[in-house]
Scaffold this active site. Structure first.
Site, short mmCIF file in Angstrom:
data_model
loop_
_atom_site.label_atom_id
_atom_site.label_comp_id
_atom_site.label_asym_id
_atom_site.label_seq_id
_atom_site.Cartn_x
_atom_site.Cartn_y
_atom_site.Cartn_z
N ASP A 56 71.92 58.80 33.46
CA ASP A 56 72.19 58.54 34.88
C ASP A 56 73.53 57.83 35.10
O ASP A 56 73.93 57.58 36.23
CB ASP A 56 71.05 57.71 35.51
CG ASP A 56 69.93 58.61 36.03
OD1 ASP A 56 70.09 59.84 36.03
OD2 ASP A 56 68.88 58.07 36.45
N GLY A 82 61.82 63.46 41.02
CA GLY A 82 62.66 64.66 41.12
C GLY A 82 64.15 64.37 41.20
O GLY A 82 64.88 65.15 41.81
N GLY A 83 64.60 63.25 40.61
CA GLY A 83 66.04 62.96 40.60
C GLY A 83 66.59 62.89 42.02
O GLY A 83 65.95 62.31 42.91
N THR A 130 60.23 61.53 36.15
CA THR A 130 59.90 60.50 37.13
C THR A 130 58.52 60.70 37.77
O THR A 130 58.02 61.82 37.87
CB THR A 130 60.98 60.40 38.23
OG1 THR A 130 62.27 60.37 37.62
CG2 THR A 130 60.83 59.17 39.08
N SER A 161 70.50 55.02 40.39
CA SER A 161 69.25 55.78 40.50
C SER A 161 69.15 56.44 41.87
O SER A 161 69.85 56.07 42.81
CB SER A 161 68.09 54.81 40.31
OG SER A 161 66.86 55.42 40.61
N SER A 162 68.25 57.41 41.96
CA SER A 162 67.92 58.01 43.26
C SER A 162 66.53 57.59 43.72
O SER A 162 66.05 58.06 44.76
CB SER A 162 67.94 59.53 43.16
OG SER A 162 69.22 59.99 42.84
N1 GLY Z 1 66.21 58.87 36.55
C1 GLY Z 1 65.83 59.11 37.88
C2 GLY Z 1 66.48 58.19 38.83
O1 GLY Z 1 66.57 57.03 38.55
O2 GLY Z 1 66.93 58.59 39.87
#
Ligand code: GLY
Length: 567
Positions: free
Chosen positions: A422, A472-473, A380, A451-452
C-alpha cells in the site's frame, strides 16, 4: 434478486424505495443487537458475546477472531485494522492498529539497479510484510472497553478452527488466486507452508469441502492461555522472524515487533442531509474521500441524483476525491501536514468548487485532476455492530491482498500481511500509467501505508443510527458512499442498500467500473460524457447496520456471502 432492488435508486424514474418489511436472506431485523460481518459464522460469534451479556466491544473481539479463521484470505492476527467506536456516554474514538513498515524498509531496498521498483517485492515474501498490529489492537481494546476475557472471546474462533467449516465460493476463489500467485512466484518453495494449509493436494478446496486449521486452533488456544502480550512477544514474534526476519533475508527485527503500539485518533467528521457522518482519518484516505464525495453530492437534490445524470455526477466526484487522495494523503505521524490536507479536502470552499466542477458535463483528462496514482488491492474484511446499550462499532481489518504475503507464521497457521504494497516505492519512477506517486505515501521505516479502509458511523441527534464499511481496496470508498446514498436518499434498508448495483471510478486508471445491472440509459450517458466503461472484475463488499426507532437492521453484502445475526 438483489438486482431488482438496484433499479430503485439508480434508474431514471423510481422514487425513494419503501423500507422493506421482510429482510432478504443477507439481511436481519431485530430489537436488541445486530452484527453484520462478511461470513455468517463471524456474525454469530459476535452475537454469542452479546447474548451472554457482553457489549459491542466484546462482540467486535469475537467477530474479529472468528474472521481470522473463516476469512483467512482477508484478515487475521498477521494483519491490522481500524476501528471506529461511538460508545454511549463517551467521545467517539478511532483506533488505529494498522501495520507499520519495519525499520529497514528504506525505499532503496525495494528498487532495482534500474531505479525502478523490483516487481512483486511488496506483494509476496519477507519484504512485503508490515509489522502486524492486530494482536496489539483487539486484545488491548477488549481489556480496556469490553466486559469479557480474551479466552471467552476466542471460544467461537477456536471451535471454527478445530471443527472446521465448509469453504464457500469466495474462499475457494481466493485459494485459486493464491495458487496462481505461487505458481508464478520466483521462489515457489518459499510458500510451501501456505500451500500445505490452504490447498488440498495442490488444488484449492472446492466449495462445500471442510477446511480444518489445527495449527491455528493450537495457536489460538495458546493465545487464550498465555494472554496476548506473552503470545505476541514470544511464539508469535519468533515465528514471524523466521519467515520475515534476517534468517529469511527479510527486514523484520524483534525491535520492530516489540515497538508496535496502537494509536487513538480523532475521527473525521462531516454531514450529509442533516446527519453527522464520522469516518476514518489518515493514515486512511477512506474518511476524507467518503466525506468529500458525500459533501459534493449534498449539493444536488435526491431527485436529481436518482436520474442517470446523478450517476455521472457521482462518478465525477469520485475522480476528484481519488485525485486529491493521491496528492494529499499519507501517514500523519510522519507528515503532520496530512491532517491539514485532509481538512482541506473537506473545506466548504473546496466542496463548493467540486460541486461546480462535477456539474459541467463532459469528463476531463486524468492529468486535469492530479499527478499521482494509487495501489490496487483486494483482500480485507469489515464488520458493523449495534448493541442494546446504544454503542456502535464499525471496524475494517486486512492483510491486504488475498492471503497477504503468502507467508504463514510457521507452526501457528497465521497468514502474514503484505501491507507494504500500500506504500509508494518511488516518487520519480513513473508507474505503468506514466504517473508518479506521492512523497507523502513513500515507504520508510516505521511509517504506515495509506489505506482506503472507511469504517463509518452516522449519528442523528447525537445517537448512532448506522454503522458501515467494506472490503475491496479503493472500492471500499465508493461502496461505502453508495450504500449511504441508497439508505439516506433512497430510503433503503441496509440489506437493500449494500446489494444495489454500484459504479466505481478511482481516477487512475481512467475508467468507470460498473455492475451489469446499472441501467443502459445511465451507461449511455456516461459514454456520451467521455467515460470509458468496464464491467467490475472484483467488487467491494459492504456490511451495514442501522437503528430506526426501536428496530435494528443489518445487511451483509451478498457479493461476499455474509449474513448478519442478532436478536
Ligand atoms: N489494504 C487495504 C487498505 O488498507 O486499503
Amino acid at each position: 434478486m438483489r438486482w431488482l432492488i438496484a433499479v430503485a435508486f439508480l434508474s431514471a424514474c423510481a422514487g425513494p424505495a419503501p423500507r422493506a418489511s421482510t429482510p432478504k436472506p443477507w439481511g436481519f431485523a431485530g430489537q436488541d443487537f445486530v452484527v453484520a460481518a462478511d461470513h455468517p459464522a463471524a456474525s454469530e460469534a459476535g452475537v454469542r458475546m452479546l447474548a451472554a451479556g457482553g457489549n459491542a466491544v466484546d462482540a467486535a473481539a469475537a467477530t474479529s477472531l472468528a474472521l481470522s479463521v473463516v476469512r483467512p484470505q482477508s484478515a487475521g492476527l498477521g494483519g491490522g485494522g481500524f476501528m471506529l467506536l461511538t460508545l454511549a456516554g463517551k467521545k467517539p474514538v478511532f483506533v488505529d492498529y494498522r501495520e507499520t513498515a519495519p525499520g529497514a524498509a528504506e525505499p532503496a531496498a525495494y528498487l532495482g539497479a534500474d531505479g525502478r521498483p523490483v516487481p512483486g517485492k511488496t506483494e509476496a515474501g519477507p519484504w512485503a510484510v508490515g509489522v502486524p498490529g492486530q494482536l496489539r489492537g483487539i486484545p488491548v481494546l477488549l481489556a480496556k472497553l469490553g466486559t469479557k476475557t480474551l479466552a471467552e472471546a476466542l471460544v467461537p474462533a477456536i471451535e471454527l478452527a478445530e471443527k472446521g467449516f465448509p469453504v464457500d465460493k469466495v474462499l475457494h476463489a481466493a485459494m485459486l488466486d493464491m495458487a496462481g500467485r505461487i505458481a508464478a512466484a520466483a521462489e515457489p518453495r518459499r510458500y510451501d507452508e501456505i500451500s500445505r494449509i490452504f490447498l488440498k493436494d495442490g488444488r484449492p478446496y472446492a466449495a462445500g469441502e471442510v477446511l480444518f486449521q489445527p495449527d491455528l486452533a493450537a495457536a489460538l488456544r495458546r493465545l487464550a492461555s498465555e494472554g496476548a502480550e506473552k503470545f505476541y512477544l514470544g511464539a508469535f514474534s519468533d515465528a514471524v522472524l523466521k519467515v520475515a526476519g534476517a534468517e529469511a533475508g527479510g527486514p523484520m527485527t524483534r525491535e520492530d515487533l516489540d515497538g508496535y503500539a496502537l494509536s487513538e485518533r480523532r475521527p473525521l467528521s462531516g454531514t450529509y442531509r442533516g446527519r453527522t457522518v464520522l469516518s476514518a482519518p489518515p493514515p486512511s484516505s477512506g474518511g476524507a474521500c467518503v466525506l468529500q464525495i458525500l459533501g459534493t453530492m449534498e449539493g444536488f437534490s435526491p431527485k436529481r441524483l436518482r436520474r442517470p445524470e446523478g450517476t455521472a455526477l457521482l462518478v465525477e466526484s469520485m475522480k476528484h476525491a481519488f485525485a486529491d487522495r493521491a496528492r494529499l494523503l499519507g501517514d500523519p505521524d510522519v507528515h503532520p501536514e496530512v491532517e491539514e490536507n485532509a481538512a482541506a479536502m473537506l473545506a466548504p470552499r473546496h466542496i463548493r468548487e467540486l460541486r461546480r466542477k462535477v456539474g459541467v458535463g463532459r469528463t476531463a483528462a486524468p492529468e486535469t485532476y492530479g499527478v499521482q496514482s494509487l495501489p490496487d488491492d483486494g483482500g480485507t474484511t469489515h464488520y458493523s455492530i449495534l448493541d442494546a446499550q446504544g454503542n456502535a462499532i464499525a471496524a475494517t481489518e486486512t492483510i491486504n491482498l488475498y492471503f497477504g504475503s503468502l507467508l504463514v507464521a510457521p507452526g501457528l497457521g497465521i497468514v502474514l500481511n503484505n501491507q507494504m504494497d500500500d506504500f509508494a516505492i518511488s516518487t520519480t519512477a513513473a508507474n505503468a500509467f506514466g504517473l508518479r506517486q506521492s512523497e507523502l505515501n513513500l515507504v520508510g521505516p516505521g511509517r504506515k501505508p495509506l489505506s482506503s479502509m472507511s469504517p463509518t458511523i452516522i449519528l442523528e441527534r447525537g445517537s448512532p443510527t448506522a454503522a458501515l464499511g467494506g472490503s475491496g481496496g479503493p472500492l471500499i470508498i465508493t461502496g461505502t458512499v453508495q450504500s449511504i446514498l441508497n439508505a439516506v436518499d433512497g430510503g433503503m434498508a441496509p440489506d437493500e442498500a449494500v446489494a444495489a448495483p454500484r459504479v466505481h471510478h478511482q481516477w487512475s486508471p481512467d475508467v468507470v467500473r460498473f455492475d451489469a445491472e446499472v441501467p443502459a440509459e445511465t451507461r449511455a450517458l456516461l459514454l456520451k460524457r467521455g467515460h470509458r466503461l468496464e464491467p467490475f472484475a472484483g467488487e467491494s463488499a459492504v456490511q451495514m447496520v442501522t437503528r430506526q426507532g426501536g428496530e435494528l437492521r443489518g445487511g451483509s453484502d451478498p457479493r461476499k456471502g455474509g449474513r448478519p445475526d442478532g436478536r
